[in-house]
Design a protein around this motif. Sequence first.
Motif, PDB file in Angstrom:
ATOM      1  N   TYR A   1       4.431   1.389  -5.817  1.00 23.30           N
ATOM      2  CA  TYR A   1       4.258  -0.048  -5.658  1.00 23.30           C
ATOM      3  C   TYR A   1       2.775  -0.412  -5.726  1.00 23.30           C
ATOM      4  CZ  TYR A   1       9.114   0.093  -4.031  1.00 23.30           C
ATOM      5  OH  TYR A   1      10.460   0.283  -3.937  1.00 23.30           O
ATOM      6  N   GLN A   2       1.948   0.410  -5.114  1.00 20.92           N
ATOM      7  CA  GLN A   2       0.512   0.140  -5.185  1.00 20.92           C
ATOM      8  C   GLN A   2      -0.006   0.384  -6.604  1.00 20.92           C
ATOM      9  OE1 GLN A   2      -2.151   2.442  -2.607  1.00 20.92           O
ATOM     10  NE2 GLN A   2      -3.364   0.583  -2.301  1.00 20.92           N
TER      11      GLN A   2
ATOM     12  N   ALA B   1       2.192   9.284  -6.317  1.00 21.87           N
ATOM     13  CA  ALA B   1       0.919   9.392  -5.611  1.00 21.87           C
ATOM     14  C   ALA B   1      -0.124  10.058  -6.509  1.00 21.87           C
ATOM     15  CB  ALA B   1       1.099  10.191  -4.318  1.00 21.87           C
TER      16      ALA B   1
ATOM     17  N   GLN C   1       7.753  10.251  -4.625  1.00 23.08           N
ATOM     18  CA  GLN C   1       6.551   9.933  -3.848  1.00 23.08           C
ATOM     19  C   GLN C   1       5.387  10.843  -4.247  1.00 23.08           C
ATOM     20  OE1 GLN C   1       6.755   7.152  -2.145  1.00 23.08           O
ATOM     21  NE2 GLN C   1       8.872   7.166  -2.817  1.00 23.08           N
TER      22      GLN C   1
ATOM     23  N   HIS D   1      -4.075   4.080  -0.836  1.00 23.46           N
ATOM     24  CA  HIS D   1      -3.857   4.296   0.583  1.00 23.46           C
ATOM     25  C   HIS D   1      -4.038   5.780   0.911  1.00 23.46           C
ATOM     26  CE1 HIS D   1      -1.637   4.362   4.445  1.00 23.46           C
ATOM     27  NE2 HIS D   1      -2.047   3.100   4.529  1.00 23.46           N
ATOM     28  N   TRP D   2      -4.474   6.049   2.125  1.00 29.52           N
ATOM     29  CA  TRP D   2      -4.738   7.438   2.511  1.00 29.52           C
ATOM     30  C   TRP D   2      -3.478   8.294   2.448  1.00 29.52           C
ATOM     31  CZ3 TRP D   2      -2.158   9.726   6.520  1.00 29.52           C
ATOM     32  CH2 TRP D   2      -1.562   8.895   7.477  1.00 29.52           C
ATOM     33  N   ARG D   3      -2.303   7.672   2.707  1.00 31.93           N
ATOM     34  CA  ARG D   3      -1.062   8.452   2.621  1.00 31.93           C
ATOM     35  C   ARG D   3      -0.781   8.889   1.186  1.00 31.93           C
ATOM     36  NH1 ARG D   3       3.337   4.917   5.822  1.00 31.93           N
ATOM     37  NH2 ARG D   3       2.084   3.229   4.927  1.00 31.93           N
ATOM     38  N   SER D   4      -1.133   8.029   0.236  1.00 35.09           N
ATOM     39  CA  SER D   4      -0.941   8.395  -1.162  1.00 35.09           C
ATOM     40  C   SER D   4      -1.880   9.523  -1.571  1.00 35.09           C
ATOM     41  CB  SER D   4      -1.166   7.173  -2.055  1.00 35.09           C
ATOM     42  OG  SER D   4      -0.172   6.200  -1.827  1.00 35.09           O
TER      43      SER D   4
ATOM     44  N   VAL E   1       0.814  -1.215   0.000  1.00 36.34           N
ATOM     45  CA  VAL E   1       0.000   0.000   0.000  1.00 36.34           C
ATOM     46  C   VAL E   1       0.846   1.263   0.000  1.00 36.34           C
ATOM     47  CG1 VAL E   1      -1.944  -1.127   1.136  1.00 36.34           C
ATOM     48  CG2 VAL E   1      -0.179  -0.035   2.538  1.00 36.34           C
ATOM     49  N   TYR E   2       2.167   1.090   0.115  1.00 35.87           N
ATOM     50  CA  TYR E   2       3.039   2.256   0.162  1.00 35.87           C
ATOM     51  C   TYR E   2       4.476   1.788  -0.055  1.00 35.87           C
ATOM     52  CZ  TYR E   2       4.484   6.924   1.591  1.00 35.87           C
ATOM     53  OH  TYR E   2       4.984   8.197   1.588  1.00 35.87           O
ATOM     54  N   PRO E   3       5.310   2.509  -0.794  1.00 35.21           N
ATOM     55  CA  PRO E   3       5.081   3.766  -1.485  1.00 35.21           C
ATOM     56  C   PRO E   3       4.060   3.656  -2.628  1.00 35.21           C
ATOM     57  CG  PRO E   3       7.436   3.347  -1.223  1.00 35.21           C
ATOM     58  CD  PRO E   3       6.723   2.080  -0.886  1.00 35.21           C
ATOM     59  N   PRO E   4       3.583   4.785  -3.108  1.00 38.59           N
ATOM     60  CA  PRO E   4       2.485   4.773  -4.084  1.00 38.59           C
ATOM     61  C   PRO E   4       2.822   4.080  -5.387  1.00 38.59           C
ATOM     62  CG  PRO E   4       3.379   6.992  -3.775  1.00 38.59           C
ATOM     63  CD  PRO E   4       3.920   6.161  -2.675  1.00 38.59           C
TER      64      PRO E   4
END
Length: 295
Positions: free
Chosen positions: A228-229, A276, A272, A242-245, A223-226
């Motif tokens: 990778y997702q 994202a 990042q 993910h919310w961080r992204s 789910v992170y880093p973006p």
Amino acid sequence: MAERVHVVLAADANYAPGLDVTRKSILRSCATPERLEWHVFDERTLADLDVRAFKAYNTSKMTYLRLFLPELLPNVAWVVYVDVDTIWSRDICELWDSVVRGPSSASIYWVKDMGLAMTTSRPWFARAGFEIDAARYGCAGVCVMNLRKLKGVGLCGKALDIVREHGTPPYADQDLLNALLNRDCGLLPDHWDVLRGLPDWRTPAVYHLTGVGRHFHDAVPPVYPPQYQLWWNVAQGTSDVHWRSRLLAALWPLRFCARLLPLAVRERVMRQLFFAKVLVEWTDGGVHKTRNERV
């Protein structure tokens, strides 16, 4: 009949999932897939090559295969070599035509790499006695190669001689190609091998997700880093973010503030923020749909 476009992919068993996703993204983004001629190599090919002098890079020696292409494909004049941690959203034939049908005189064409790679490799270049123009230091992840010219200059033999005398450089075959071809390369527009954000983030054609290989066989999606997702979503057809992204994507307008940071930190932050933004736009049905999906 239109000229054939020779595409080279190489991966061992560990990187096979990446190869599959990269190949499918190339096909989905290509208006004339019948022009594509695939040359896919695996570890069986590597077993027949003399790679003993090379150190493994990211647990594999498959990356060095591109140094042997002039010998492996003696009847092919040009190829597009593509790393298997890339996702394509633009027609690869456009890249081919811009180089092969253009005034192409260099041995290799690629996108200038991020500054961090050249900074990391500079001490090795100095010890080995190579003067490298940093403005022409290229990323070998996507490169259009003139195999006939490279065979004429003895690419493989010279690369082996360098490694035997000076050891394997930090960025493996990429550094070797730059050492030998820094004065005989052409630079492609940045969108053909995007490692981080660009002034206009909507122009990318190839997303280069370096480091994602460690997640190719994950049972649980990263789910992170973006980036990778992003790969996972494309590979699995899912739409998680993910919310961080999402938070990083919202901070994209502030990306120019990253110029104040040290180089290593700046490159990481830009990657990042950029991926994202791409992840959110791609997943939410934005501008990054493939050609076939847009039709």
